[in-house]
Design a protein around this motif. Structure first.
Motif, PDB file in Angstrom:
ATOM      1  N   GLN A 402       0.819  -1.206   0.000  1.00  0.00           N
ATOM      2  CA  GLN A 402       0.000   0.000   0.000  1.00  0.00           C
ATOM      3  C   GLN A 402       0.856   1.259   0.000  1.00  0.00           C
ATOM      4  OE1 GLN A 402      -3.324  -0.109   2.886  1.00  0.00           O
ATOM      5  NE2 GLN A 402      -2.720  -2.238   3.325  1.00  0.00           N
ATOM      6  N   LYS A 406       1.736   4.370  -3.221  1.00  0.00           N
ATOM      7  CA  LYS A 406       1.706   5.837  -3.101  1.00  0.00           C
ATOM      8  C   LYS A 406       3.106   6.424  -3.024  1.00  0.00           C
ATOM      9  CE  LYS A 406      -1.349   7.859  -0.560  1.00  0.00           C
ATOM     10  NZ  LYS A 406      -2.174   8.324   0.565  1.00  0.00           N
ATOM     11  N   GLU A 437      -3.081   2.700   9.127  1.00  0.00           N
ATOM     12  CA  GLU A 437      -3.986   2.973   8.016  1.00  0.00           C
ATOM     13  C   GLU A 437      -4.334   4.456   7.936  1.00  0.00           C
ATOM     14  OE1 GLU A 437      -7.289   0.368   8.510  1.00  0.00           O
ATOM     15  OE2 GLU A 437      -6.229  -1.399   7.768  1.00  0.00           O
ATOM     16  N   ASN A 438      -4.469   5.117   9.091  1.00  0.00           N
ATOM     17  CA  ASN A 438      -4.702   6.558   9.090  1.00  0.00           C
ATOM     18  C   ASN A 438      -3.497   7.311   8.544  1.00  0.00           C
ATOM     19  OD1 ASN A 438      -7.322   7.738  10.496  1.00  0.00           O
ATOM     20  ND2 ASN A 438      -6.830   5.807  11.507  1.00  0.00           N
ATOM     21  N   LEU A 440      -1.241   6.112   6.413  1.00  0.00           N
ATOM     22  CA  LEU A 440      -1.195   5.856   4.970  1.00  0.00           C
ATOM     23  C   LEU A 440      -2.213   6.727   4.237  1.00  0.00           C
ATOM     24  CD1 LEU A 440      -0.924   1.961   5.034  1.00  0.00           C
ATOM     25  CD2 LEU A 440       0.840   3.522   4.196  1.00  0.00           C
ATOM     26  N   LYS A 441      -3.396   6.914   4.866  1.00  0.00           N
ATOM     27  CA  LYS A 441      -4.474   7.644   4.221  1.00  0.00           C
ATOM     28  C   LYS A 441      -4.167   9.132   4.101  1.00  0.00           C
ATOM     29  CE  LYS A 441      -8.473   6.473   5.698  1.00  0.00           C
ATOM     30  NZ  LYS A 441      -9.651   6.383   6.593  1.00  0.00           N
ATOM     31  N   PHE A 442      -3.560   9.717   5.140  1.00  0.00           N
ATOM     32  CA  PHE A 442      -3.387  11.167   5.178  1.00  0.00           C
ATOM     33  C   PHE A 442      -1.955  11.622   4.917  1.00  0.00           C
ATOM     34  CE2 PHE A 442      -7.157  10.369   7.831  1.00  0.00           C
ATOM     35  CZ  PHE A 442      -8.073  11.129   7.131  1.00  0.00           C
ATOM     36  N   LYS A 490     -14.693  13.513   4.596  1.00  0.00           N
ATOM     37  CA  LYS A 490     -13.273  13.251   4.330  1.00  0.00           C
ATOM     38  C   LYS A 490     -12.615  12.572   5.513  1.00  0.00           C
ATOM     39  CE  LYS A 490      -8.909  15.512   3.179  1.00  0.00           C
ATOM     40  NZ  LYS A 490      -8.226  16.788   2.898  1.00  0.00           N
ATOM     41  N   GLU A 491     -12.970  13.031   6.719  1.00  0.00           N
ATOM     42  CA  GLU A 491     -12.355  12.472   7.921  1.00  0.00           C
ATOM     43  C   GLU A 491     -12.800  11.042   8.176  1.00  0.00           C
ATOM     44  OE1 GLU A 491     -13.868  15.530  10.418  1.00  0.00           O
ATOM     45  OE2 GLU A 491     -11.875  16.233  10.905  1.00  0.00           O
ATOM     46  N   SER A 493     -13.838   8.842   5.835  1.00  0.00           N
ATOM     47  CA  SER A 493     -13.815   8.024   4.630  1.00  0.00           C
ATOM     48  C   SER A 493     -13.206   6.673   4.924  1.00  0.00           C
ATOM     49  CB  SER A 493     -13.003   8.740   3.540  1.00  0.00           C
ATOM     50  OG  SER A 493     -11.694   8.957   3.972  1.00  0.00           O
ATOM     51  N   GLY A 494     -13.836   5.632   4.393  1.00  0.00           N
ATOM     52  CA  GLY A 494     -13.321   4.279   4.582  1.00  0.00           C
ATOM     53  C   GLY A 494     -13.847   3.607   5.818  1.00  0.00           C
ATOM     54  N   ASP A 499     -11.974   3.907  14.194  1.00  0.00           N
ATOM     55  CA  ASP A 499     -10.702   3.193  14.298  1.00  0.00           C
ATOM     56  C   ASP A 499      -9.897   3.623  15.513  1.00  0.00           C
ATOM     57  OD1 ASP A 499     -11.420   1.871  12.060  1.00  0.00           O
ATOM     58  OD2 ASP A 499     -10.118   2.974  10.679  1.00  0.00           O
TER      59      ASP A 499
END
Length: 538
Positions: A402, A406, A437-438, A440-442, A490-491, A493-494, A499
Motif C-alpha cells: 500500500q 503511493k 492505516e490513518n 497511509l491515508k493522510f 473526508k475524515e 472516509s473508509g 478506528d
C-alpha cells in the motif's frame, strides 16, 4: 435576680466562654474555658490571648480586632496552648460588643479535640470539686469583707452589682444561639422558663415577658415523635452529669416548625432543679442534607437508567450485527467462489470487488460491536507473551504494498534487546493497523511513515510518526472519541470513524495509554504505551 442567674448560667454553661478587651487581655473566663486549657480563672485574668492561642501574635491580634469591630461577629478555628504544654483545637464564635464606653470581644468556644474532651470528662469531677472549694472559700472571704464594710461600701457594691449584671446580660444577649433557663415545677410536673436571651425571643417569636413562665410543652409540635424525642432528651440531660446534645423540633408562636440542636446541662439553683438549654438553628444544615440525599438518589436513578441504556444499545448492536451478518455470510462465500472460478476478466474483477466490499462491511460491523462491548466492560482479551518486534515486522511487510503504491517511504527503528510483552496479539495488531492505516491515508505521495519501538522504564512504547497533513487542534480533542457527529466525510472516509476510538478501547483494556500530538501541515505522532511486567524487563 439576673446577676446571680446569668453569672451562674455562664459559669456552668456547657460551652466555654471568655471576654477580651481591645488589647487582647482576658477580663472574664468561665470555669469550662479554664478547665479546657488547664489554668484557673484567676491565672487567666492576668493573661493575654496571645499567650494561649498559637493563632495570634500581638500584631495579628490587633489586625483581627479591627476586622471584628467592622464585621461584628466571626466564627473561626483556633489552636489553644494548654498549661500542660499540649494543644487542642477549638471552634470559636467571636462577637464584638460595647459596654460602658469600652470595647470587648465576647467569645464562645467548643473543644474539637476528642481526646482532650475524654480527658476532661475523666478529671471533671475532681476539677469541679477543687473549683467549688476555691469558689466557696473566695465567696466566704468576700462575704465577710462585705459584712464588715456594708454601710460605707453600700453604694459601691450596688454599682458593682449593677455593672456585673449589665456585663453578663450583654454577654447573654449577644450569643448567636438561643439560650433558655428552665426550672422544674413539681406542682405541675414540668419545666417552665425562668430566663431567656434575645435570640431565643427572636427565634420563638415571643417577647421575654411572654416566654418567662411558659412550660416546655408550649414549644412542642403536636406529634408523638417530637414529644418522645423531647422526653428522651430531657431525661438524658437530667441523668448525665455532663449534659446531653440532641436534635429536636420546636414550634414558634406563629406555628412555624423549627429544626434545632439542643445542648442541655442540669444544675441546682436555690435548691431547685434547673436546666440550661443552648438551642442552635440547624434548618440550613437539614435542608442541605435533604438536598444531598435527593441528589444522591437522583444520581443513583440516572446511573441505573444509563446502565439500562448501555445494555439496550449493546443488545441492539448485537442484533444489528447478527441481522446484517446473516445475509452477508453467503455473499462473502459466493463472491469468494466466483473469484476462484472466473477467469481474469471483467467479471472476475467485479466478483473480487464484491468480495472485498463484503469483507470490509463485516470488519466495520465487528469494529462497531467491539467498541460497544469495550465501553460496557464485557470485551475480553486473550493474553499471551509475544515478540513485539516480530509482530511489527509482519505488519510492515503486510502494508508495504500500500505504501509502495503511493511512493511512501516506510522506516523502522527498533531498540535492541526488547523484552516480551503480555498482550492480546489480535487486538494489539488491530491497534497498530488502525493507526498505520490513518497514516497511509493522510500522508501524501512521496511522504514518509516511521515506526519505532523502545523501552521507557516499565513501559514499551510503539511510536508511529508521519509527515502527513496533520490534524487541527480543534479536532485533536475528539480523535479518540466514538460517535462524533461532527466528522466530515473526508475524515470518516473508509469507515465509521471508529478506528482510533477502538484502538484507545483496546489500549485501555491492556492498562496502557495512547497519545497523539499533531500540527496542521507538519504531520502526526502517535505513541502506544503498554506496561511491561518487572520480571519481563531485560
Amino acid at each position: 435576680m439576673f446577676s446571680s442567674i446569668g453569672k451562674l448560667a455562664l459559669d456552668d454553661a456547657p460551652v466555654a466562654v471568655y471576654w477580651l478587651n481591645n488589647c487582647g487581655e482576658i477580663v472574664y473566663s468561665n470555669k469550662v474555658f479554664a478547665k479546657m486549657i488547664g489554668y484557673s480563672t484567676e491565672e487567666l485574668s492576668r493573661m493575654n490571648i496571645c499567650e494561649i492561642s498559637s493563632n495570634f501574635t500581638h500584631s495579628q491580634w490587633e489586625a483581627y480586632w479591627n476586622r471584628l469591630k467592622k464585621s461584628g461577629t466571626n466564627m473561626r478555628l483556633a489552636t489553644l496552648l494548654l498549661k500542660s504544654g499540649y494543644k487542642v483545637q477549638a471552634s470559636i464564635n467571636d462577637s464584638y460588643l460595647k459596654y460602658s464606653g469600652m470595647d470587648y470581644n465576647c467569645a464562645f468556644l467548643k473543644n474539637l479535640d476528642s481526646e482532650q474532651e475524654t480527658q476532661g470528662k475523666l478529671i471533671k469531677q475532681q476539677s469541679y470539686l477543687k473549683e467549688l472549694l476555691k469558689q466557696k472559700t473566695a465567696e466566704l472571704d468576700t462575704f465577710s469583707k462585705l459584712v464588715r464594710s456594708l454601710t460605707e461600701k453600700q453604694t459601691i457594691t450596688e454599682k458593682a452589682l449593677h455593672d456585673s449584671e449589665q456585663k453578663f446580660r450583654t454577654i447573654f444577649n449577644k450569643a448567636r444561639d438561643a439560650i433558655i433557663l428552665w426550672e422544674w415545677d413539681a406542682h405541675k410536673v414540668g419545666f417552665k422558663v425562668i430566663e431567656v436571651n434575645d435570640m431565643a425571643c427572636q427565634r420563638f417569636e415571643y417577647t421575654r415577658q411572654e416566654m418567662v413562665g411558659k412550660y416546655a410543652d408550649s414549644f412542642q409540635p403536636n406529634s408523638k415523635e417530637s414529644k418522645a424525642k423531647f422526653l428522651a432528651g430531657t431525661k438524658a440531660t437530667i441523668h448525665r452529669e455532663d449534659g446531653a446534645t440532641y436534635e429536636l423540633l420546636h414550634k414558634s408562636k406563629s406555628g412555624k416548625i423549627l429544626q434545632n440542636e439542643v445542648s442541655g446541662l442540669r444544675f441546682e439553683l436555690n435548691g431547685k432543679l434547673v436546666i440550661l438549654s443552648i438551642i442552635r438553628d440547624i434548618s440550613s444544615r437539614k435542608e442541605y442534607e435533604m438536598k444531598l440525599k435527593n441528589m444522591y438518589e437522583r444520581e443513583k436513578m440516572l446511573n441505573t437508567q444509563l446502565e439500562n441504556e448501555f445494555k439496550k444499545r449493546a443488545e441492539f448492536t448485537r442484533i444489528l450485527v447478527h441481522e446484517l451478518k446473516t445475509p452477508l455470510t453467503p455473499i462473502i462465500a459466493a463472491s469468494d467462489m466466483l473469484v476462484k472460478m472466473l477467469p481474469y476478466d471483467d467479471l472476475h474483477e467485479l466478483a473480487n470487488q464484491i468480495n472485498k466490499g463484503a469483507e470490509e462491511l463485516e470488519n466495520r460491523m465487528n469494529d462497531l460491536f467491539d467498541l460497544v462491548r469495550g465501553e460496557l466492560g464485557i470485551l475480553s482479551l486473550n493474553i499471551e507473551k509475544i515478540d513485539c518486534v516480530k509482530l511489527l515486522l509482519d505488519i510492515v511487510e503486510y502494508i508495504h504494498p500500500q505504501a509502495q503504491a503511493k511512493n511512501q517511504n516506510l522506516e523502522t527503528v527498533f531498540q535492541p534487546n526488547l523484552p516480551l510483552i503480555e498482550v492480546d496479539q489480535v487486538r494489539f495488531k488491530q491497534i497498530v493497523m488502525n493507526i498505520l492505516e490513518n497514516s497511509l491515508k493522510f500522508t501524501p505521495q512521496g511522504g514518509f511513515i516511521k515506526i519505532g519501538v523502545s523501552q521507557r522504564g516499565r513501559h514499551l512504547v510503539v511510536c508511529i510518526k508521519d509527515n502527513g497533513s496533520g490534524i487541527p487542534k480543534v479536532k485533536q480533542k475528539r480523535l479518540l472519541t466514538s460517535y462524533d457527529d461532527r466528522l466530515t466525510s473526508k475524515e470518516s472516509s473508509g469507515g465509521l470513524g471508529l478506528d482510533l476510538a477502538l484502538s484507545k478501547t483496546f489500549v485501555d483494556l491492556h492498562h496502557g495509554q495512547i497519545t497523539i500530538s499533531s500540527q496542521e501541515g507538519h504531520g502526526t505522532t502517535c505513541d502506544i504505551i503498554l506496561p511491561v511486567k518487572q520480571t519481563d524487563v531485560s
